[in-house]
Design a protein around this motif. Structure first.
Motif, PDB file in Angstrom:
ATOM      1  N   ILE A  69      36.026  51.931  63.647  1.00 46.31           N
ATOM      2  CA  ILE A  69      36.731  53.182  63.932  1.00 46.31           C
ATOM      3  C   ILE A  69      38.204  52.873  64.153  1.00 46.31           C
ATOM      4  CG2 ILE A  69      36.943  55.147  65.502  1.00 46.31           C
ATOM      5  CD1 ILE A  69      34.012  54.841  66.175  1.00 46.31           C
ATOM      6  N   SER A  70      39.060  53.581  63.435  1.00 42.15           N
ATOM      7  CA  SER A  70      40.502  53.492  63.645  1.00 42.15           C
ATOM      8  C   SER A  70      40.977  54.795  64.281  1.00 42.15           C
ATOM      9  CB  SER A  70      41.216  53.265  62.299  1.00 42.15           C
ATOM     10  OG  SER A  70      40.955  54.348  61.413  1.00 42.15           O
ATOM     11  N   GLY A 104      45.612  55.738  61.469  1.00 49.01           N
ATOM     12  CA  GLY A 104      44.159  55.664  61.366  1.00 49.01           C
ATOM     13  C   GLY A 104      43.637  56.395  60.146  1.00 49.01           C
ATOM     14  N   LEU A 105      44.206  57.557  59.847  1.00 54.32           N
ATOM     15  CA  LEU A 105      43.791  58.305  58.663  1.00 54.32           C
ATOM     16  C   LEU A 105      44.176  57.582  57.380  1.00 54.32           C
ATOM     17  CD1 LEU A 105      44.618  61.948  59.802  1.00 54.32           C
ATOM     18  CD2 LEU A 105      42.337  60.994  59.392  1.00 54.32           C
ATOM     19  N   LEU A 108      41.636  54.913  56.913  1.00 52.19           N
ATOM     20  CA  LEU A 108      40.385  55.507  56.449  1.00 52.19           C
ATOM     21  C   LEU A 108      40.482  55.878  54.979  1.00 52.19           C
ATOM     22  CD1 LEU A 108      37.558  56.608  57.223  1.00 52.19           C
ATOM     23  CD2 LEU A 108      38.675  58.801  57.737  1.00 52.19           C
ATOM     24  N   SER A 113      38.795  51.393  57.163  1.00 50.40           N
ATOM     25  CA  SER A 113      37.980  51.732  58.339  1.00 50.40           C
ATOM     26  C   SER A 113      36.876  52.684  57.901  1.00 50.40           C
ATOM     27  CB  SER A 113      38.836  52.347  59.450  1.00 50.40           C
ATOM     28  OG  SER A 113      39.368  53.593  59.053  1.00 50.40           O
ATOM     29  N   ASP A 114      35.886  52.883  58.767  1.00 52.25           N
ATOM     30  CA  ASP A 114      34.726  53.707  58.432  1.00 52.25           C
ATOM     31  C   ASP A 114      34.795  55.104  59.029  1.00 52.25           C
ATOM     32  OD1 ASP A 114      33.414  51.468  57.158  1.00 52.25           O
ATOM     33  OD2 ASP A 114      33.057  50.694  59.172  1.00 52.25           O
ATOM     34  N   ALA A 115      35.623  55.288  60.043  1.00 54.78           N
ATOM     35  CA  ALA A 115      35.791  56.589  60.701  1.00 54.78           C
ATOM     36  C   ALA A 115      37.127  56.561  61.414  1.00 54.78           C
ATOM     37  CB  ALA A 115      34.663  56.856  61.688  1.00 54.78           C
ATOM     38  N   CYS A 116      37.639  57.746  61.752  1.00 59.27           N
ATOM     39  CA  CYS A 116      38.945  57.818  62.405  1.00 59.27           C
ATOM     40  C   CYS A 116      38.918  58.859  63.517  1.00 59.27           C
ATOM     41  CB  CYS A 116      40.026  58.177  61.384  1.00 59.27           C
ATOM     42  SG  CYS A 116      41.685  58.349  62.108  1.00 59.27           S
ATOM     43  N   SER A 140      40.154  63.301  51.544  1.00 54.32           N
ATOM     44  CA  SER A 140      39.505  64.233  52.477  1.00 54.32           C
ATOM     45  C   SER A 140      38.398  65.051  51.840  1.00 54.32           C
ATOM     46  CB  SER A 140      40.545  65.177  53.094  1.00 54.32           C
ATOM     47  OG  SER A 140      41.095  66.038  52.110  1.00 54.32           O
ATOM     48  N   TRP A 143      35.324  63.842  53.300  1.00 51.34           N
ATOM     49  CA  TRP A 143      35.314  63.655  54.753  1.00 51.34           C
ATOM     50  C   TRP A 143      34.652  64.813  55.475  1.00 51.34           C
ATOM     51  CZ3 TRP A 143      41.154  62.060  55.678  1.00 51.34           C
ATOM     52  CH2 TRP A 143      41.355  60.766  55.161  1.00 51.34           C
ATOM     53  N   ILE A 255      34.813  61.433  59.480  1.00 43.11           N
ATOM     54  CA  ILE A 255      33.785  60.514  58.986  1.00 43.11           C
ATOM     55  C   ILE A 255      33.476  60.821  57.523  1.00 43.11           C
ATOM     56  CG2 ILE A 255      31.488  59.559  59.420  1.00 43.11           C
ATOM     57  CD1 ILE A 255      31.564  60.953  62.165  1.00 43.11           C
TER      58      ILE A 255
END
Length: 300
Positions: A69-70, A104-105, A108, A113-116, A140, A143, A255
């Motif tokens: 997770i970021s 973080g996005l 992702l 990363s796997d989630a933000c 997105s 997402w 996610i």
């Protein structure tokens, strides 16, 4: 024998590696469906990320044994990550890397990363603000936005300054030492909006330092290196500080669809809503878990 494929493959090499035609590879790259980057106008594909992409897409990601997770910082999410790590031990890797919302996005979107975790304004506006923010990223379309909790956002101060800084004019005096957050952090976005409401430019703040997490803001104030800064109620209380509440905000998780069904994601939401997770949130203070796990948004 040495590996014939380089760490960054071109379209022809990737087509051979995946047994696809080159036209399909171009389409995947243009749609953001595969890890890729452009250098001097040509597509390049990092082999390590392509291999991970293959593993993640196998069985819809259900067999993946890690969750990275970021995004935005939060004491409850950090405490939850620590506890799940100890519970899972060597069975899986549960990692939480604090980067701020926008970085973080970006991580992702590129598959790093796997989630933000995100927060981008007042809770009552998050139903519009959060989807609008996500739609700035081409990835997105795959997402989901899932609510984690609401929390109190405001200004962290020492007890001795609490009464004085209730008046924004006092907080904005030249001698007041501010610690701010990095650009792209949700708390910096909050601070900018609070300052705009006071009619005060960000550039005129007497800034001492830039902090990169909730705890760093609180720590600098507790140590006397700054007088005031943006943050959450839980971060303030953890360091024995006072808190001037400004608003409640929604703290959500972004996610990808294929990641949402991983057991590790479900374990995260199950823990937060469990008696142990609820007790932890109450001890940290300043949280509302009533809609935890609710699907907020998904692309059409």
């Amino acid at each position: 024998m040495s590996d014939p494929l380089p760490p960054f493959m071109n379209v022809r090499q990737l087509a051979e590696y995946l047994h696809l035609n080159e036209k399909k590879v171009y389409a995947l790259a243009a749609e953001g469906g595969i890890p890729a980057t452009k250098a001097t106008g040509k597509w390049l594909f990092p082999r390590a990320l392509v291999d991970r992409w293959l593993l993640d897409t196998a069985h819809g990601g259900l067999m993946a044994d890690r969750l990275i997770i970021s995004g935005s910082d939060d004491p409850l999410l950090q405490a939850t990550a620590n506890r799940l790590t100890q519970r899972l031990k060597t069975q899986a890797v549960f990692s939480y890397t604090v980067t701020g919302t926008k970085l973080g996005l970006e991580l992702l979107a590129q598959g790093s990363s796997d989630a933000c975790a995100i927060h981008w304004g007042r809770a009552e506006e998050s139903g519009v603000r959060h989807p609008a923010l996500l739609q700035q990223y081409s990835a997105s379309k795959d997402w989901l936005l899932v609510h984690l909790f609401k929390r109190q956002q405001g200004l962290i101060v020492r007890h001795v300054d609490y009464e004085r800084y209730q008046d924004p004019k006092e907080a904005l005096l030249f001698q007041t030492r501010w610690v701010i957050r990095q650009e792209g952090a949700g708390s910096q976005r909050f601070l900018g909006e609070w300052l705009a409401k006071q009619g005060y430019p960000m550039g005129q703040l007497s800034q001492t330092q830039v902090a990169f997490s909730e705890r760093e803001v609180a720590s600098l104030i507790a140590k006397g290196e700054a007088d005031i800064g943006p943050g959450t109620y839980s971060a303030a209380k953890e360091f024995g500080l006072d808190f001037i509440e400004v608003c409640e905000e929604s703290f959500d998780l972004v996610i990808p669809r294929k990641v949402y069904f991983r057991r590790l994601v479900q374990q995260l939401f199950e823990y937060v809503q469990s008696p142990e997770g609820i007790a932890l949130a109450q001890r940290l203070e300043g949280y509302n878990l009533s809609q935890c796990g609710k699907l907020i948004w998904c692309a059409e």
